[in-house]
Design a protein around this motif. Structure first.
Motif, PDB file in Angstrom:
ATOM      1  N   UNK A 191      -6.414  -5.139  -5.920  1.00 14.11           N
ATOM      2  CA  UNK A 191      -5.350  -4.530  -6.632  1.00 14.11           C
ATOM      3  C   UNK A 191      -4.424  -4.499  -6.218  1.00 14.11           C
ATOM      4  N   UNK A 192      -3.620  -3.933  -7.001  1.00 13.37           N
ATOM      5  CA  UNK A 192      -2.498  -3.352  -6.288  1.00 13.37           C
ATOM      6  C   UNK A 192      -1.450  -2.835  -6.672  1.00 13.37           C
ATOM      7  N   UNK A 193      -1.184  -2.038  -4.883  1.00 12.50           N
ATOM      8  CA  UNK A 193      -0.770  -0.598  -4.932  1.00 12.50           C
ATOM      9  C   UNK A 193       0.706  -0.996  -4.657  1.00 12.50           C
ATOM     10  N   UNK A 194       1.544  -0.265  -5.469  1.00 11.06           N
ATOM     11  CA  UNK A 194       3.304  -1.100  -4.654  1.00 11.06           C
ATOM     12  C   UNK A 194       3.278  -2.048  -3.484  1.00 11.06           C
ATOM     13  N   UNK A 195       3.337  -1.822  -2.368  1.00 12.16           N
ATOM     14  CA  UNK A 195       3.317  -2.768  -1.530  1.00 12.16           C
ATOM     15  C   UNK A 195       2.231  -3.505  -1.030  1.00 12.16           C
ATOM     16  N   UNK A 196       0.773  -3.068  -1.853  1.00 18.21           N
ATOM     17  CA  UNK A 196       0.067  -3.509  -1.140  1.00 18.21           C
ATOM     18  C   UNK A 196      -1.159  -3.780  -2.192  1.00 18.21           C
ATOM     19  N   UNK A 197      -1.969  -4.652  -1.670  1.00 20.57           N
ATOM     20  CA  UNK A 197      -2.604  -5.933  -2.383  1.00 20.57           C
ATOM     21  C   UNK A 197      -3.976  -5.128  -1.741  1.00 20.57           C
ATOM     22  N   UNK A 198      -5.566  -4.727  -2.285  1.00 13.59           N
ATOM     23  CA  UNK A 198      -7.035  -4.583  -1.785  1.00 13.59           C
ATOM     24  C   UNK A 198      -7.511  -5.634  -2.528  1.00 13.59           C
ATOM     25  N   UNK A 199      -8.411  -6.069  -1.262  1.00 17.54           N
ATOM     26  CA  UNK A 199      -9.379  -6.593  -1.968  1.00 17.54           C
ATOM     27  C   UNK A 199     -10.684  -6.665  -2.043  1.00 17.54           C
ATOM     28  N   UNK A 200     -11.582  -6.746  -2.614  1.00 18.84           N
ATOM     29  CA  UNK A 200     -12.526  -6.187  -2.752  1.00 18.84           C
ATOM     30  C   UNK A 200     -13.685  -7.423  -3.553  1.00 18.84           C
TER      31      UNK A 200
END
Lengths: 124, 928, 79
Positions: C4-13
């Motif tokens: 998931x991409x949020x602005x400058x940050x990527x979240x791995x799940x």
């Protein structure tokens, strides 16, 4: 979420044996009796996490199937295991060259099968 | 029986059938590669399936068959009739085992010997491929290589490991972890350094190298590095794998090989000595300050004052910053003192390193360590060939130092040598055995024996005999008892093997007994079943349980009958209750239900339809075997195999057809020489053809044999008293030919073992007529014979006329009814104690149906004193049945009689009527 | 979605699959100072890993799984 496994074998006995074993272990199982049927399944929306295919089959054999699967959009990376017998070492290597991940040796031991699947399917 | 086994048996029979067919077809086209591929696939799959169960007797034979076919497929062995014969025999045996499993759930021990013999007889034909291991064993430079699979991972080459420097990346491991690893290794668990370099394209093989690395067994530490400098992100290909994995694990070598078996070529495993971990790291500042400590420490070591050394080291450690290289080395010193205090070279090595803060040099020490470990090599976890435990006489080479794998290799070589050498090219075996033995000697370090081996091998080659090499092997390893681990070699050369274990056991069945006594490895192996019986058992297996379809059939029968109650109901609604609208609605509904019921009936009937191939499929084998036995050459042509008819019809066709075909083969076709002499093609042609004509299936069996001579038939018929002299002159040729259908007629001069089952054509005729079929025969002397069977497509629906007699209703099938007439009692005459009347100028004998049914009541006349006569066809004649009254004709679904009633031939079956009563349907032909 | 991409940050799940690597690469190519959060990640396919290794990345959260954390720390040059 249960992982889906597509088994391709022209022998109904083999299909039944592997299928029941996998289902007992919580997998969702799809079957096809040759390469053509398997490809059609993939084209019509089946998205397995692993494909297990026999080598010798009518219409389309396992090696040809592997090539065709790899050429299908969305199936470049799906793990594929070939079902071989002890004497088919050459076929295993050929399968790997064509894009198979590994192989299983018939007769398949139920525990081994699950072990191998856990090894090639993350999250299984 | 569990569903899987059931499935297996059903599929096995299909495969056996297919194998038989392909073998037949191959006889005509022995070079057809696609046929061969198919055939191989059948045997291969069947073998694979049998492996799912504990049926070693079956698997062994199939395995041998598979190997043989593989050799044929790859051109190593030529296809031959003998090969086909043996394969067919083997498949018969497998079929019989299927029967056995079906009946008893297991295969009796009595079959073990036959299985071995059959397997052997197949292997004998397969001279080029003795055992898969043999091919592998030819790689003498790597003698411990074996087939990889789940259980037997490749053994590593144990010999001559070059002393490798410990991998530099070890220093990347945090010191605490290295210390833990050192402790583990020092305690005796060997540790491995594994470098996994995945293929660049591995993602396209469905691999996730990271996942595989993470799952490494007994994983201690892992690191990931890039193989080359990372490209700019804009140019990067996410799917070209550039990762290398470094792993530290305490898992045994074999476990690692198994874990990484799919990428065996991409891993490198290096055993690590405990010393490898002793890598002090840290800031190298402040070196010379510690000169004093080094001096003291060396003195402590020399005097064996470990306590003093430990105290001094601890003190120094407290005084120094922990980040210093010096402190790190001290910590190692303390660790070694704790785990391996007697290892002075290591301790002094560490101390010495403190002098100039250089990494201690362990290479020499490590090579010592490696030498030690090589002396106790790890034995491959699973060696497929078991070795028996016997006390060994002391030989030149001490066996205890050879691992099991080498032993099994030797055993196999010995057995290869035992195989007879009859052809010069088989000498290649000796060469390969010699090469393998050479490899074995090197592997176990017996370099001194290489010369004597070379000499023995040369002798063998010069003499074209295995004896010199064999005696070298036995002398060298002195272990004949241990050698005989596998029944690979020819049994004729190993007379000491117990060949007959069956004799001592009571044979389980008559069939089994026959097998154990008549089987002979070189002769024909027969299994008490004839070729034509092969499919008889398979014939019982429908993919859908037969009972289920029968039930559907019964239900639709009841449905058809029940729906007939609706018109009655409509009539009553109007006539009794006077509701005309309701009556009309019921009739409308009835029309709908009627249509659906009829369609349903049709659909169910379709399910029951089977192709005649079900019966035809056994003919290629039957014709082949029979023709070969008779020394005749016959080409079988089958046509219209996909013509369909009701299952019952098809099944009833089997025996009559076999009989007809055998008759034709036995009596119809001339021997090839005779055919040539009279100008016919040497190869006879037998055509079996099925066609559909409206609602009948026509089956024709046509041969171009010698035909039937009416004169011979006439003479025979006269001799047997079937014809009198008068008739002999009157009878036409066609009528004479038809006499073969007369009861008790057999044309064969000598009753052969083929068609002499005591069954004549009359039995065939009866069987065909039983299912409302007809048979006719046309023959021209010298040209051939054509037999035509005409059968109904379906026997499910029968049109019957209902008659009444003595207050009971009976059904008479309409196809035997000629007409119904009312005959005035006065017109009935008594001729020779029999009743008769004249109808349109012809005398028709009359029989009261009550008499035939052993009912004592006389026939009833109507008010005009006329008797009801139902004229029926009885073969060529017409007979009048005296009944009480005629009723309507109805379509019924005839249920054959079951149980004790099935014995009463006067009844064809029963059916349910609309009012729920049972109608007995008579079998007119059986009543007279 | 496992990524998931949020602005400058990527979240791995959960388990991040191989197909996602292409998306991840495309996203990273556009960002100058990307951040990554592995807190809900149980595994990520090697293709994702090498894309991350080729990038300068700030990690805001490591996985719960300790051994995975050790691996990632060794790969992503942090210790």
């Amino acid at each position: 979420m249960a992982k889906t496994i597509l088994i391709v074998d022209d022998s109904a006995t083999m299909l039944m044996s592997v299928k029941s074993n996998l289902e007992m272990n919580g997998f969702k199982v799809e079957t096809a009796s040759d390469g053509v049927q398997a490809l059609n399944k993939l084209k019509s929306g089946t998205k397995p996490d692993l494909i297990i295919t026999d080598i010798n089959m009518p219409n389309m054999g396992g090696l040809e199937l592997i090539q065709n699967v790899r050429a299908l959009p969305g199936f470049r990376f799906v793990p594929i295991l070939t079902l071989t017998t002890e004497s088919q070492a050459a076929k295993r290597d050929e399968g790997k060259k064509l894009g198979a991940t590994g192989w299983l040796v018939k007769p398949i031991d139920g525990a081994d099968l699950i072990k191998v699947i856990k090894q090639v399917v993350p999250g299984a | 029986m569990n569903p899987l086994l059931q499935q297996f048996l059903s599929e096995a029979r299909d495969f056996l059938q297919g194998i038989g067919e392909k073998l037949m077809q191959l006889e005509k086209a022995p070079t057809d590669a696609s046929l061969m591929t198919e055939l191989f696939r059948y045997v291969h799959t069947l073998k694979g399936n049998s492996g799912l169960f504990e049926f070693p007797e079956m698997t062994r034979v199939l395995h041998a068959g598979e190997d043989l076919l593989d050799a044929v497929r790859n051109g190593r062995v030529r296809y031959s009739q003998e090969l086909a014969d043996r394969l067919l025999d083997a498949m018969d045996f497998v079929g019989m085992l299927c029967d056995e499993i079906e009946q008893n759930g297991a295969i009796g021990a009595v079959y073990a010997n036959d299985s071995a013999r059959l397997g052997e007889s197949l292997r004998k034909l397969n001279v080029s491929a003795h055992h898969p291991v043999e091919d592998k064993a030819n790689h003498s430079d790597n003698p411990v290589e074996t087939t990889e699979n789940l259980t037997s991972a490749p053994a590593r080459p144990e010999t001559a490991i070059p002393v490798e420097p410990p991998p530099a990346a070890l220093a990347d491991i945090p010191e605490a972890l290295r210390m833990k690893a050192y402790a583990i290794a020092q305690a005796g668990t060997p540790l491995c350094w594994l470098v996994y370099t995945p293929d660049e394209q591995c993602f396209f093989q469905g691999q996730d190298p990271f996942f595989l690395a993470r799952q490494t067994p007994e994983f201690l530490w892992g690191g990931i590095v890039s193989r080359e400098d990372w490209p700019k992100l804009a140019e990067m290909d996410a799917y070209r794998c550039l990762l290398d994995f470094h792993l530290l694990t305490s898992a045994p070598h074999t476990t690692l090989d198994e874990h990484f078996r799919y990428v065996a070529d991409q891993i490198k495993i290096q055993p690590l000595s405990p010393l490898s971990f002793i890598i002090p790291v840290g800031d190298t500042n402040g070196g010379p300050v510690y000169e004093d400590f080094v001096g003291d420490a060396l003195e402590f070591l020399e005097t064996g004052n470990f306590g003093g050394l430990e105290r001094a080291a601890l003190t120094m450690l407290e005084l120094s910053s922990p980040d210093l290289w010096f402190s790190s080395a001290l910590r190692w010193l303390l660790l070694v003192l704790e785990h391996d205090p007697d290892n002075r070279p290591v301790l002094s090595g560490i101390v010495e390193s403190l002098r100039n803060l250089d990494q201690p040099e362990w290479l020499d020490l490590q090579s010592q360590w490696q030498d030690q470990t090589v002396l106790t090599p790890t034995i491959p976890a699973a060696v497929s060939i078991e070795s028996t435990e016997t006390a060994l006489p002391s030989g030149i080479v001490s066996l205890s130092s050879i691992d099991d794998f080498v032993l099994s290799l030797l055993a196999i070589q010995r057995q290869i040598l035992l195989l007879p050498i009859t052809e010069s090219w088989q000498l290649g075996r000796i060469k390969s055995v010699a090469a393998t033995l050479q490899g074995c000697l090197k592997a176990i370090g017996e370099f001194d024996q290489l010369a004597s081996l070379a000499f023995a091998a040369e002798q063998s080659l010069v003499q074209s005999a295995a004896v010199p090499l064999l005696s070298w092997l036995d002398e060298q390893f002195h272990m004949p008892g241990k050698m005989a681990v596998q029944p690979l070699g020819s049994q004729s050369i190993e007379p000491s093997k117990p060949a007959e274990t069956v004799e001592t056991q009571p044979a389980k069945t008559a069939v089994a007994h026959e097998i154990s006594t008549t089987a002979d490895i070189d002769g024909e192996i027969k299994f008490g079943r004839r070729a034509e019986d092969v499919t008889a058992v398979g014939a019982k297996s429908l993919k859908v349980d037969q009972a289920k379809i029968d039930r559907l059939m019964n239900l639709i029968g009841e449905m058809v009958v029940s729906k007939n109650a609706l018109p009655y109901l409509a009539g009553r609604a109007e006539a009794v209750f006077g509701v005309r609208d309701l009556s009309r609605e019921i009739k409308a509904q009835y029309a709908v239900i009627n249509r659906i019921a009829e369609e349903m009936q049709d659909a169910i009937m379709q399910v029951r339809m089977m192709p005649v191939s079900f019966v035809f499929q056994r003919f290629p084998r039957l014709v082949r075997d029979t023709a070969r036995k008779l020394g005749k050459d016959i080409n079988l042509i089958m046509e219209g195999e996909d013509t369909e008819a009701d299952k019952n019809i098809i099944e009833s066709l089997g025996d009559p057809l076999i009989h007809i075909v055998r008759n034709s083969l036995d009596h119809g076709f001339e021997l090839p020489e005779i055919r040539r002499a009279i100008g016919k093609p040497m190869v006879g042609t037998l055509i079996i053809r099925a066609t559909q004509e409206s609602d009948r299936v026509i089956i024709e069996i046509i041969d171009d044999g010698k035909g039937i001579d009416p004169e011979v038939i006439k003479r025979k018929a006269y001799e047997k008293g079937i014809l009198d002299e008068m008739a002999l002159e009157r009878i036409s040729d066609q009528e004479a030919v038809n006499l073969v259908f007369a009861p008790g007629f057999s044309t064969a001069d000598v009753i052969s073992d083929l068609s002499g089952r005591g069954v004549g054509m009359d039995v065939v005729k009866t069987a065909i007529e039983k299912v409302n079929g007809a048979i006719s025969l046309v023959s021209e002397k010298g040209k051939g014979t054509k037999i035509q069977l005409s059968l109904p497509l379906s026997m499910a629906v029968t049109n019957v006329m209902i008659i009444e007699s003595d207050g009971q209703l009976f059904g008479i099938p309409m196809d035997s009814v000629v007409e119904t007439v009312r005959v005035p009692r006065a017109d009935i005459r008594m001729i020779k104690h029999s009743l008769a009347t004249v109808l349109r100028g012809r005398i028709v004998p009359l029989k009261p149906i009550n008499t035939l049914l052993e009912i004592s009541a006389p026939p009833l006349a109507n008010d005009d004193d006329e008797l009801a006569v139902l004229v029926v066809r009885l073969g060529e004649e017409s007979v009048g049945l005296l009944v009480d009254d005629f009723r309507e004709t109805v379509d019924i679904i005839l249920k054959p009689m079951s149980g004790v009633l099935a014995q009463i031939s006067a009844y064809a079956g029963s059916a349910l009527l609309g009012d729920g009563s049972v109608l007995m349907v008579l079998n007119i032909k059986e009543m007279f | 979605m496992t990524i998931e991409f949020k602005k400058n940050q990527v979240f791995f799940k959960n388990e991040v699959g191989v197909e996602e690597a292409e998306l991840l690469l495309e996203w990273l190519q556009k960002k100058t100072a990307p951040k990554a959060d592995f807190s809900a990640c149980t595994h990520l396919h090697a293709a994702n890993l090498q894309v991350l290794m080729a990038t300068t990345l700030t990690i805001t959260a490591w996985p719960v799984d300790e051994t995975l954390t050790v691996w990632l720390q060794s790969a992503l040059g942090v210790s």
